[in-house]
Every structure is written in structure tokens, then in C-alpha cells.
Scaffold this active site. Structure first.
Site, PDB file in Angstrom:
ATOM      1  N   ASN A  45       1.198  -0.974  -0.151  1.00 10.02           N
ATOM      2  CA  ASN A  45      -0.308  -0.015  -0.141  1.00 10.02           C
ATOM      3  C   ASN A  45       1.208   1.339  -0.196  1.00 10.02           C
ATOM      4  O   ASN A  45       1.109   1.770  -0.904  1.00 10.02           O
ATOM      5  CB  ASN A  45      -1.086  -0.064   1.226  1.00 10.02           C
ATOM      6  CG  ASN A  45      -1.497   1.213   1.189  1.00 10.02           C
ATOM      7  OD1 ASN A  45      -1.499   2.268   0.871  1.00 10.02           O
ATOM      8  ND2 ASN A  45      -2.941   0.981   2.464  1.00 10.02           N
ATOM      9  N   ASP A  46       1.492   1.755   0.885  1.00  9.02           N
ATOM     10  CA  ASP A  46       2.325   2.986   1.245  1.00  9.02           C
ATOM     11  C   ASP A  46       3.844   3.423   0.046  1.00  9.02           C
ATOM     12  O   ASP A  46       3.479   4.180  -0.331  1.00  9.02           O
ATOM     13  CB  ASP A  46       2.902   2.495   2.413  1.00  9.02           C
ATOM     14  CG  ASP A  46       1.933   3.345   3.407  1.00  9.02           C
ATOM     15  OD1 ASP A  46       1.042   3.807   3.590  1.00  9.02           O
ATOM     16  OD2 ASP A  46       1.946   2.798   4.974  1.00  9.02           O
ATOM     17  N   VAL A  47       4.472   1.893  -0.496  1.00  8.95           N
ATOM     18  CA  VAL A  47       5.386   2.005  -0.597  1.00  8.95           C
ATOM     19  C   VAL A  47       5.212   2.131  -2.845  1.00  8.95           C
ATOM     20  O   VAL A  47       5.247   2.615  -3.389  1.00  8.95           O
ATOM     21  CB  VAL A  47       5.934   0.568  -0.531  1.00  8.95           C
ATOM     22  CG1 VAL A  47       6.473   0.398   0.452  1.00  8.95           C
ATOM     23  CG2 VAL A  47       5.622  -0.424  -1.030  1.00  8.95           C
ATOM     24  N   ALA A  76       1.335   3.418   6.971  1.00  9.80           N
ATOM     25  CA  ALA A  76       1.140   5.354   7.701  1.00  9.80           C
ATOM     26  C   ALA A  76      -0.010   5.331   7.603  1.00  9.80           C
ATOM     27  O   ALA A  76      -0.215   6.591   8.466  1.00  9.80           O
ATOM     28  CB  ALA A  76       1.793   6.278   6.280  1.00  9.80           C
TER      29      ALA A  76
END
Ligand code: NAP
Length: 461
Positions: free
Chosen positions: A383-385, A424
Site C-alpha cells: 500500500n504505502d510503497v 502510515a
């Protein structure tokens, strides 16, 4: 004779530790690296056990049995996703051991301690005790035993630094006047307290980086112990541990575009608590059948694994998907982000476990230029990456973090269970793009369905 054996064992162990670190830095040699580290440690223990100053083996045996009884189940039963907290626990015990050895040496040889030895001892005790409580706090935060959100108050950094300064000042006084034994407990207590206070303002999100930093402190404490005990192997092993911990923390900070000060004083995890809800915007979801049809028509697919693949333990199904697509002539590669998952190298380890060829694992810098040419970017539990906000949204907590440019691929497929955010705690604009297909489900079962679609009914189409 024993002394020669001990020196030889120490020399060989030191060489093996260095080789181990070198070999661990590449997937093809990593297994050899682990073996070298194990043999090195066995030699170090053997060399220590023949030491002429050992009067009785009774307590050593008790420690050996107790340590093994805790260590073996910990290694066998702790899931891979819990490795950061397991590492925190082992640092805590290692640092406590170093601090207790320093304390014992101080009280046993108070009169004979030279200024140099006393300096090394003070460093060892301060770093050892603060790493012990700091690592326990980090463990507690990751294991949800203590609140993982940052606990901050006004003037916190000043209070913390003052506390450390007082501990260092008392230690400095003791270096000059080692005989003032009544002051020694104050150094220990202040260091223990500092370890707790150092960690409470840091959010759970930054714990893996902090653990790597605490690793460095534990290594430095061991190196100081080596100077105190005049033991070369401890100095070498401690220095290797200390420097590799620092290097790893720097790499992790860089991959998240954070500075050390930002990690230590930034209160990053607060964002996670406040920005937890995803927006109510329409997304395009698709079935495994629809996704499989696009995948088999593609000529290049770039798979982006993330934390969700680790949680679902989907790596073996991902391997089956790789096989099914490769058989159909699709070029499949894996994009590896340096902080995907919850520990450095997390994805490499999982994909290696599933025997996916190493040359198909491509680092972020190399794969990013290929993404605009890819037919499909298949995101499995990441997700975040992959969040494009990191490139342009200055208000985003991950702004500046280098990401995988999956939004540039022709089609984006995202396998995850819901619209929940990642580590995050923020929404991902990627999910609302026209070219994105959301494939809702558990990573292992959804990839399994894709494999069935590709190799079952659709075979021979
Ligand atoms: P991520 O941003 O944490 O997202 C993981 C996603 O996986 C979640 O959105 C979750 O969505 C999904 N998921 C969870 N369980 C799943 C399952 N069983 N099946 C399918 N999907 C599942 O992960 P990431 O993209 O790998 O990023 C890593 C994050 O950790 C970054 O923010 C990084 O900075 C941080 N971090 C990493 C390290 C490191 O060393 N690797 C260290 C410190 C911090 P659903 O709940 O909707 O399924």
C-alpha cells in the site's frame, strides 16, 4: 594449549563474522552467511569455555539450558511478521547481559579499575541499561502491550537530554573517583529510565528503525565490554553489530525519506491514529476471472509484494501464479521496495522461501523505469510503497518517500481485503484511478483463484 585454542577460535570467529555480514548482503549467498555466523558463534563460545579463569561450569550450564529453553521456541514459533519485536527482545537481553557484566566488574574490582577501563565500563553500563529498557518498550509497542501512539509533552526532549546528561556526569565523576560506589546505582537507574523515556515519544510506525538503532547501541555496549575485559573478539563483534545497526537505520530512514531526528523526535505514529479512515469515493472492483483474462493477455507483468502478502503467507501461491503466467509466455518480474513489509529484506526472504528466481527480483531504482512499459502492475498486499501522494502531496506524512511508480503501468491491479490504509495510516489515491482494478480478498485466496483461472478452466484457451 587452551590459550592457543582460544586465540585461534576467536580469530576464526572474527573472520567468519565479517564474511557472514558480507555474504548476508546478497540473496544468493545469504544462506552461506547464516551458516558462517552460526559456526563463528559456536567457535566464539568454545573459545570462551576453555578460558583458564573459569572455576566452575555449573552456572554456565544453568544459563545455557535456560537460554536455550527460551531461545529455541522463540525462533521456531515466532511468525516472520513478528521478527522486529523478536529482534527487540534479543537486543534487550544482550544489552542487559553487557550492563550486568559491567556492574559485576565494577563492584568486584573497584580498587583496580584504571581510568581507561572505568571509561569503557561506564559506556557499557549506560548504553546497556538504556538499550535494555528501550528495547523492551519497542517490543511492547510492536506487540501492542503498551500504546503504540507517540506520547509527547512540552519540553520532553529537554527533560530526556537532561536526564542523560546527569547520568553521564555522574559516570564522569566515577571515572575519576571509582571508589564512590554509592553513586553507581544512580547511573544504572537514570540509564534505565532514559531508555523508557527515549521510546515513549516515538510511534509504533517508527519502531523497526528504532530497533535497528538500539541494535547499534547494544553492539557499542558489547564493544565497550570488550575493551573492559580485554577481549578482542567482543570488540570486533560489537563494532560490527554497532556499525551494521547504524548503517541499516540510515538505509531505512533514506528509504522513508526521514532523518534520524525526525524518527527520534517526529511523533510519526500520531498521523496513523488521526488519518485512519479511507475516503468514500467510488472504486472499480473486479473478479478473479476478469483479472486473469487481462493477465494472460499481457506480455509483461510486474508484481509488487507488500506487507499483506507476508500476513497472508501468500508467497507460495504467488510462486504458482508466476509459474502459470511464465508458462503462457508472460514476462513476470517482482518489484522490491526497500521498506516493503515490516523489516528490511522482508520481501526477498519470503520470495526466496517460495523459490522464485533471484534474477526476477528487481530493486526499486531499476524497476521504476520499466513500469511505464509494463502491461500490468499487480500489487499484492502493498500500500504505502505505491502511494503516488509521496511524490506530490506536501501535506502527506509519506511525502518525499521514494515509491514504486506503479501508477505509470498500463493497468494497475490491487489485491487487498478492504479500503483500509497501510502502515502510515493514510488513504491511497492509486485506488481511485481509472486504470486501477481493486481485487478485494485475502492475498493467499485471491492469488489462488487467479492461479485456478489461469491453469484450470482457461488452460488451452
Ligand atoms: P502497508 O502500507 O503496511 O500496507 C499493507 C496492506 O496490506 C494494507 O493496506 C492491508 O490492506 C493489506 N493486507 C493486510 N493483510 C492482508 C491480507 N491478508 N491479504 C491481502 N492484503 C492484506 O505495506 P507496504 O506497502 O509493504 O509498506 C510498508 C510500510 O511499513 C511502509 O509505510 C514502511 O515505511 C513501513 N515500514 C517498513 C519497514 C521495513 O523495514 N520494511 C520498517 C519500518 C516501517 P487491507 O487491510 O485492506 O487488506
Amino acid at each position: 594449549m587452551e590459550a592457543y585454542f582460544a586465540q585461534f577460535a576467536y580469530l576464526a570467529a572474527a573472520a567468519l563474522f565479517i564474511l557472514s555480514l558480507k555474504w548476508l548482503s546478497h540473496p544468493t549467498t545469504a544462506r552461506r552467511g547464516v551458516k558462517a555466523g552460526e559456526v563463528g558463534m559456536a567457535l566464539a563460545i568454545a573459545g570462551t569455555l576453555v578460558h583458564h579463569e573459569i572455576v566452575s561450569y555449573q552456572w554456565i550450564l544453568v544459563g545455557f539450558v535456560l537460554g536455550s529453553a527460551i531461545g529455541i521456541p522463540l525462533a521456531v514459533f515466532m511468525p516472520m511478521t513478528h521478527v522486529p519485536q523478536r529482534t527487540a527482545l534479543s537486543h534487550a537481553f544482550g544489552a542487559l547481559a553487557a550492563a550486568l557484566v559491567g556492574t559485576a566488574e565494577y563492584y568486584l574490582h573497584t580498587e583496580q579499575l584504571s581510568t581507561f577501563t572505568m571509561t569503557a565500563l561506564s559506556l557499557e553500563v549506560i548504553l546497556g541499561f538504556l538499550t535494555f529498557t528501550g528495547s523492551l518498550m519497542a517490543f511492547g509497542k510492536l506487540q501492542d502491550l503498551v500504546p503504540s501512539r507517540p506520547i509527547v509533552y512540552k519540553g520532553q526532549n529537554v527533560v530526556n537530554l537532561l536526564l542523560l546528561a546527569v547520568a553521564v556526569a555522574i559516570a564522569g565523576y566515577l571515572i575519576v573517583n571509582p571508589g564512590r560506589t554509592e553513586l553507581f546505582p544512580a547511573v544504572a537507574v537514570l540509564s534505565l529510565l532514559f531508555g523508557v523515556l527515549l521510546i515513549i515519544p516515538i510511534g509504533g510506525a517508527d519502531m523497526p528503525t528504532v530497533i535497528s538503532l538500539l541494535n547499534a547501541y547494544a553492539g557499542l555496549s558489547a564493544a565497550a565490554m570488550g575493551f573492559m575485559l580485554d577481549n578482542n573478539l567482543l570488540i570486533i563483534a560489537g563494532a560490527l553489530d554497532g556499525s551494521s545497526g547504524f548503517i541499516l537505520s540510515v538505509i531505512m530512514c533514506r528509504a522513508m525519506n526521514r532523518s534520524f531526528t525526525n524518527v527520534l523526535f517526529g511523533g510519526f505514529g500520531q498521523v496513523q491514529m488521526t488519518a485512519g479512515t479511507a475516503e468514500e469515493r467510488p472504486v472499480r472492483s473486479a473478479t478473479a476471472e476478469e483479472a486473469a483474462a487481462i493477465l494472460e493477455a499481457a506480455s509483461s507483468v510486474i508484481v509488487v509484494p507488500g506487507y499483506g502478502m507476508a500476513v497472508a503467507q501468500a508467497q507460495h501461491k504467488v510462486r504458482e501464479l508466476y509459474d502459470a503466467l511464465s508458462r503462457r509466455g508472460v514476462d513476470v518480474k517482482f518489484a522490491i521496495h526497500p521498506v516493503a513489509g515490516r523489516m528490511p529484506g522482508h520481501m526477498n526472504v519470503l520470495l526466496a522461501e517460495a523459490d522464485i528466481p533471484y534474477d526476477k527480483l528487481v530493486e526499486m531504482e531499476e524497476i521504476n523505469p520499466e513500469l511505464p512499459r509494463a502491461d500490468v502492475a499487480l500489487i499484492i498486499g502493498a500500500n504505502d510503497v505505491t502511494n503516488p501522494a509521496a511524490r506530490h502531496d506536501k501535506a502527506s506524512p509519506i511525502y518525499g518517500m521514494p515509491i514504486l511508480d506503479v501508477d505509470k503501468a498500463r493497468t494497475v491491479m490491487v489485491i487487498k481485503r478492504s479500503m483500509s490504509p497501510g502502515f502510515a495510516g493514510i488513504d491511497n489515491e492509486l485506488y481511485y484511478m481509472d486504470k486501477t482494478m481493486m481485487l478485494f480478498g485475502d492475498a493467499k485466496s485471491f492469488v489462488g483463484e487467479l492461479v485456478k483461472e489461469l491453469s484450470g478452466t482457461r488452460t488451452g484457451v
